[in-house]
Design a protein around this motif. Structure first.
Motif, PDB file in Angstrom:
ATOM      1  N   SER A 206      -2.403  15.812  -7.169  1.00  0.00           N
ATOM      2  CA  SER A 206      -3.116  15.017  -6.163  1.00  0.00           C
ATOM      3  C   SER A 206      -2.183  14.127  -5.369  1.00  0.00           C
ATOM      4  O   SER A 206      -2.431  13.846  -4.195  1.00  0.00           O
ATOM      5  CB  SER A 206      -4.182  14.157  -6.858  1.00  0.00           C
ATOM      6  N   GLU A 207      -1.096  13.663  -5.957  1.00  0.00           N
ATOM      7  CA  GLU A 207      -0.171  12.785  -5.238  1.00  0.00           C
ATOM      8  C   GLU A 207       0.429  13.507  -4.037  1.00  0.00           C
ATOM      9  O   GLU A 207       0.538  12.947  -2.941  1.00  0.00           O
ATOM     10  CB  GLU A 207       0.936  12.305  -6.178  1.00  0.00           C
ATOM     11  N   THR A 209      -0.819  16.278  -2.483  1.00  0.00           N
ATOM     12  CA  THR A 209      -1.844  16.614  -1.496  1.00  0.00           C
ATOM     13  C   THR A 209      -2.344  15.375  -0.766  1.00  0.00           C
ATOM     14  O   THR A 209      -2.670  15.445   0.419  1.00  0.00           O
ATOM     15  CB  THR A 209      -3.027  17.329  -2.166  1.00  0.00           C
ATOM     16  N   ASP A 210      -2.378  14.225  -1.428  1.00  0.00           N
ATOM     17  CA  ASP A 210      -2.806  12.993  -0.764  1.00  0.00           C
ATOM     18  C   ASP A 210      -1.822  12.610   0.327  1.00  0.00           C
ATOM     19  O   ASP A 210      -2.218  12.134   1.405  1.00  0.00           O
ATOM     20  CB  ASP A 210      -2.934  11.851  -1.774  1.00  0.00           C
ATOM     21  N   ALA A 213      -2.429  14.941   3.137  1.00  0.00           N
ATOM     22  CA  ALA A 213      -3.725  14.625   3.750  1.00  0.00           C
ATOM     23  C   ALA A 213      -3.610  13.437   4.694  1.00  0.00           C
ATOM     24  O   ALA A 213      -4.269  13.403   5.747  1.00  0.00           O
ATOM     25  CB  ALA A 213      -4.766  14.341   2.668  1.00  0.00           C
ATOM     26  N   GLY A 214      -2.770  12.464   4.355  1.00  0.00           N
ATOM     27  CA  GLY A 214      -2.570  11.324   5.242  1.00  0.00           C
ATOM     28  C   GLY A 214      -1.968  11.738   6.580  1.00  0.00           C
ATOM     29  O   GLY A 214      -2.387  11.260   7.642  1.00  0.00           O
ATOM     30  N   ARG A 370     -13.665   5.592   3.283  1.00  0.00           N
ATOM     31  CA  ARG A 370     -12.987   6.766   3.851  1.00  0.00           C
ATOM     32  C   ARG A 370     -13.162   6.841   5.357  1.00  0.00           C
ATOM     33  O   ARG A 370     -12.226   7.170   6.089  1.00  0.00           O
ATOM     34  CB  ARG A 370     -13.521   8.045   3.202  1.00  0.00           C
TER      35      ARG A 370
END
Length: 509
Positions: A206-207, A209-210, A213-214, A370
């Motif tokens: 997740s780190e 992909t996050d 994603a940013g 979000r």
């Protein structure tokens, strides 16, 4: 599944018929030059763009980056260490990858001063035997380039065929993206219009992909069709937006930086496929949103039966109703649908309406964060009180600030706080206008007198003391105010209405 890499110096040195020998050993070069911070490791594995030969003292004006240069050394003086060092430094600054020295033409063997200069600066140096013409080296390298180009085109054709087959499977877009990942040998991720990860292959932490994603969210926020390469620590990603400028449907991210023409052509076909699929999905989503709007109208009658017949199920009671103002309702609805948390979300003419189980109400805080939304939330109710909950949510939204405002918090100040509306203020100020019209002429400040009088429970002596006037003056003012307002201030209902009007009119009255 990709073809072999482009021809490098290592592959050229591996041709036994050329009998090329590396004079500056790779291990020695790396260990010696790394201490000086000048060696770009992996020099033998960099792609060689072309092979060129020159005996000029300064051939750099005629060279390009990524070349392998061949020379017989006629331009170098015997045992001239300074000239050799300057010559090698010029080549490195120009981007020459390696230097080949033709032995036996002007000098037997490679000069020691040239070996020392190349070792010092980190330039690979190899010896070319006397009986191997430079043209033979160029021909071998040209053949390797042609073979690599053919292999790349063959790979691209096979990749296009495999992607077409994958697109015909169930969940064709996701299958095609997974196939693209396997063909490229790297991570591929699909992000929706909100910047949320919709599909990835293979699964990633997740780190990582996050972080991607940013970057995707920032690119989508600009609204223009674009591509961008970003670096995340030791990895690089190329991001492509999907859809037309102003109507972006999402983005495709690939864990690779440099894409050659064949790879870019394959990726472009997937981008076109994804854009078309997402456009079709958007049309279906719009139809679903219209249906949900109709279902919402039935829920507002406090009868959930028609909604259950259409949708099959609703969030289990007790539920909370939430409303939000947003200019991107479709994006928010897609986000909710992807969570598959059992929420009902629908558009109304003014706001986006959400219904979730009371135990899932915490998701509303996540939603507000979000999308930077203002959300009003009702108390927990059964579906028989849905319309009342909807009204509560609208009140909480109107009276709340940023983020989530719950009805219980919005109304904690009491009934009079509900008068904090523009309509109530307008009515109250109109009702009190005769007092303000009279004040300039008399200077009595009747509105303030009335406010202080009511704050002191209509007690004349305490009010007169607070105002610093005689109690007879107070009685005169009260009687005059009653006449102006056309009301009997001795009755409780009149006093209650006056207090509400003063409260609604605001502190300026």
């Amino acid at each position: 599944m990709e073809p072999s890499a482009a021809p490098t110096l290592r592959t050229l040195l591996s041709h036994a018929e050329l009998r090329l020998s590396l004079v500056t050993p790779e291990d020695a070069l790396e260990s010696d030059a790394r201490d000086r911070g000048v060696l770009d490791t992996g020099v033998l594995d960099k792609e060689v763009q072309w092979v060129h030969n020159s005996d000029l003292v300064d051939p750099t004006p005629f060279l390009s980056d990524g070349l392998l240069l061949l020379t017989t050394g006629s331009q170098l003086g015997d045992h001239d260490e300074r000239a050799a060092a300057d010559y090698v430094a010029r080549l490195v600054r120009r981007g020459v990858l390696a230097l080949g020295f033709g032995s036996g033409v002007h000098r037997q063997g490679v000069p020691d001063e040239l070996i020392a200069a190349c070792t010092e600066i980190g330039l690979a140096l190899f010896e070319v035997p006397y009986d191997i013409p430079f043209l033979a080296i160029a021909r071998v390298h040209a053949g390797a380039i042609a073979a690599h180009a053919y292999a790349r085109r063959t790979w691209a054709l096979e990749a296009h065929r495999a992607l077409a087959v994958a697109a015909l499977r169930p969940r064709g877009l996701e299958s095609a993206l997974s196939e693209l990942s396997r063909r490229l040998g790297c991570w591929v991720g699909l992000f929706d219009a909100s910047g949320a990860l919709a599909h990835q292959h293979p699964s990633s932490d997740s780190e990582q992909t996050d972080a991607v994603a940013g970057e995707v969210a920032a690119l989508l926020g600009r609204g223009g069709s674009a591509s961008r390469t970003v670096e995340d620590g030791t990895e690089a990603f190329t991001i492509f937006t999907l859809g037309r400028t102003g109507q972006l449907r999402g983005a495709l991210a690939i864990a690779a930086a440099a894409l050659d023409p064949e790879t870019r052509a394959v990726v472009s076909s997937v981008i076109a496929m994804a854009g078309l699929a997402l456009e079709q999905n958007e049309q279906l989503a719009r139809a679903r949103r219209r249906l949900r709007t109709q279902v919402l109208s039935t829920l507002l009658t406090d009868d959930p039966a028609p909604a259950r017949r259409v949708l099959g199920s609703l969030p289990p009671a007790p539920v909370v109703v939430a409303v939000a103002e947003t200019d991107r309702p479709g994006t928010v609805i897609d986000w909710w649908d992807r969570l598959d948390g059992g929420a009902f979300v629908a558009e109304s003419p003014e706001v986006l309406v959400m219904c979730v189980g009371a135990s899932q109400a915490g998701m509303l805080d996540r939603l507000a964060g979000r999308f930077a939304l203002r959300i009003g939330v009702s108390d927990a109710v059964d579906y028989a009180a849905f319309s009342r909950a909807h009204a509560q949510a609208l009140t909480a939204l109107r009276r709340g600030g940023a983020g989530v405002t719950r009805y219980a918090d919005a109304t904690s100040g009491g009934v009079l706080d509900a008068l904090d509306t523009e309509e109530a203020r307008l009515l109250a100020r109109s009702r009190l206008a005769p007092l303000h019209a009279d004040d300039p002429a008399t200077g009595a400040d009747l509105a303030r007198t009335l406010r202080v009088w009511l704050e002191h429970d209509a007690h004349s002596e305490h009010t007169a003391a607070a105002l610093g006037i005689h109690r007879h003056t107070l009685r005169t003012r009260l009687a005059h105010a009653g006449t102006l307002l056309g009301t009997d201030l001795s009755s409780f209902p009149a006093r209650a209405e006056l207090w509400a009007a003063l409260h609604a009119a605001g502190s300026g009255v």
